[in-house]
Scaffold this motif. Sequence first.
Motif, PDB file in Angstrom:
ATOM      1  N   SER A 363       0.833  -1.210   0.000  1.00 38.87           N
ATOM      2  CA  SER A 363       0.000   0.000   0.000  1.00 38.87           C
ATOM      3  C   SER A 363       0.862   1.253   0.000  1.00 38.87           C
ATOM      4  O   SER A 363       0.558   2.237  -0.686  1.00 38.87           O
ATOM      5  N   LEU A 364       1.958   1.221   0.754  1.00 36.50           N
ATOM      6  CA  LEU A 364       2.877   2.360   0.795  1.00 36.50           C
ATOM      7  C   LEU A 364       3.525   2.567  -0.567  1.00 36.50           C
ATOM      8  O   LEU A 364       3.616   3.708  -1.060  1.00 36.50           O
ATOM      9  N   HIS A 365       3.965   1.474  -1.190  1.00 35.49           N
ATOM     10  CA  HIS A 365       4.572   1.560  -2.522  1.00 35.49           C
ATOM     11  C   HIS A 365       3.607   2.202  -3.519  1.00 35.49           C
ATOM     12  O   HIS A 365       3.994   3.107  -4.272  1.00 35.49           O
ATOM     13  N   LEU A 366       2.369   1.749  -3.528  1.00 33.39           N
ATOM     14  CA  LEU A 366       1.402   2.256  -4.508  1.00 33.39           C
ATOM     15  C   LEU A 366       1.050   3.714  -4.253  1.00 33.39           C
ATOM     16  O   LEU A 366       0.926   4.512  -5.190  1.00 33.39           O
ATOM     17  N   ALA A 367       0.892   4.081  -2.985  1.00 36.55           N
ATOM     18  CA  ALA A 367       0.559   5.466  -2.660  1.00 36.55           C
ATOM     19  C   ALA A 367       1.713   6.401  -3.034  1.00 36.55           C
ATOM     20  O   ALA A 367       1.489   7.487  -3.581  1.00 36.55           O
ATOM     21  N   LEU A 368       2.925   5.987  -2.734  1.00 33.26           N
ATOM     22  CA  LEU A 368       4.082   6.807  -3.090  1.00 33.26           C
ATOM     23  C   LEU A 368       4.257   6.891  -4.603  1.00 33.26           C
ATOM     24  O   LEU A 368       4.632   7.940  -5.143  1.00 33.26           O
ATOM     25  N   ARG A 369       3.969   5.798  -5.289  1.00 33.58           N
ATOM     26  CA  ARG A 369       4.068   5.805  -6.753  1.00 33.58           C
ATOM     27  C   ARG A 369       3.085   6.804  -7.360  1.00 33.58           C
ATOM     28  O   ARG A 369       3.415   7.527  -8.307  1.00 33.58           O
ATOM     29  N   GLU A 370       1.888   6.853  -6.791  1.00 34.56           N
ATOM     30  CA  GLU A 370       0.920   7.867  -7.240  1.00 34.56           C
ATOM     31  C   GLU A 370       1.471   9.278  -7.050  1.00 34.56           C
ATOM     32  O   GLU A 370       1.182  10.185  -7.837  1.00 34.56           O
ATOM     33  N   ALA A 371       2.278   9.441  -6.003  1.00 38.65           N
ATOM     34  CA  ALA A 371       2.823  10.760  -5.675  1.00 38.65           C
ATOM     35  C   ALA A 371       4.183  11.009  -6.318  1.00 38.65           C
ATOM     36  O   ALA A 371       4.846  12.000  -5.991  1.00 38.65           O
TER      37      ALA A 371
END
Length: 414
Positions: A363-371
């Motif tokens: 979840s952290l990876h995906l959220a940071l990737r969005e950002a």
Amino acid sequence: MFNLVGDVSSAARILPDLNGEALFISHAKGAYLWDDKGRKYIDTALGFGAVLVGHADDDINSEVAEALAGSAAPSWAHIREHGAASALAAHTGNLTKVVFNNSGSEAVHLACRIARTYTGKGKIAKMAAGFDGWLDDVAFGNVSTQEAAFKDGERPSTPRTTLLRFNDFDDVERLFQEDNDIAAVILEPMLANAGCIMAAPGYLLHVQNVARKYGALVISDEVLMGFRRHAGLASHLEGLDPDLASVGKAIGNGVPVSAVVGKPEVMAVVEAGRAARGGTFSGNPMACAAVTSTLAKLDAADYKELTARGNELRDSIVEIFKGVGITITTSGYGNVFGIWLGDQEPRNYEEAAKLANPAFTKSLHLALREAGLMIMPSPYGRLYISFEHAPTVIEEMKASFKYAAAKLAGEYAK
């Protein structure tokens, strides 16, 4: 139908889809990556530690391109190899003899072969949950495998490899009392691929002393940590005196190159032809040009400032998540560290395995990737920063973490 197995040749590069879309990188420069849609990301994988100067450095690339123009594979001894070996040996203390390879796995494999030949013994002891390459012998006991989590009274072994528990002082002596066929112990200055587990005070010296007492060599696997803390071996910063070391990654700034460096008396078995070495591409002109030019850059680099910059980022990440009610901690050094969900960094692999939270990390990876920030999606992953991660880039990273923390707060805040 795709011909490439699993979309990628190395399993370490597999990423989850974001909004049903796979990621394919187009190019990179400095601290940044761009995907095939033109989107820009700050990179913290950095060739899994290989890119320390920064992506596509103009000076290094120019030297490599010149070497390529002169012939990628001249077959015989060429004009760049001795210079590259001398440049490397100037940074590795009394490990003054060099053999070049192409990958970290190859370098570890050759170091083990040299140790077996020199001692006449058959087994290599490695740290459980350590990653010393993907070749069969040393892949035994890698992180997340069943044998990596062995308990007292157990000793997972194969005919050529046996395991030690990292940071367990008593287990070292017990191993050598159980088995008199240990040629060498492979040490990592930090158990990096298990999430940056730090060595307990005195532990690495204890392993070295016990190994020497029983006639075993010490191999420092520095493919990941070598040249990352300073322009030299991390083991030397810890006061160690290894007989052999495997280096790679950062010595070529992403160009495929590795090496075994060793004490002359140990490497004599290679020079005498008793320990076989080879490789069509080992010590090729491009690799040698990359080593020579990269080490010159690292000699001029400010490691102290980079480490301080990274440690400030680590503190900021913890505070950012604290601000939304999520408790995390970090482990490692300023320019390479892991993130853990919880208030205590792991002291050994048993604790790391309990703390590992694949759902949170994904979840952290995906959220940071969005950002616009790329991190590894594994709970045992690491964040690297390069000399191109300037203060302005660090501020961008903080903004991405603020976005991710806010997005994850609903699920993970307490």
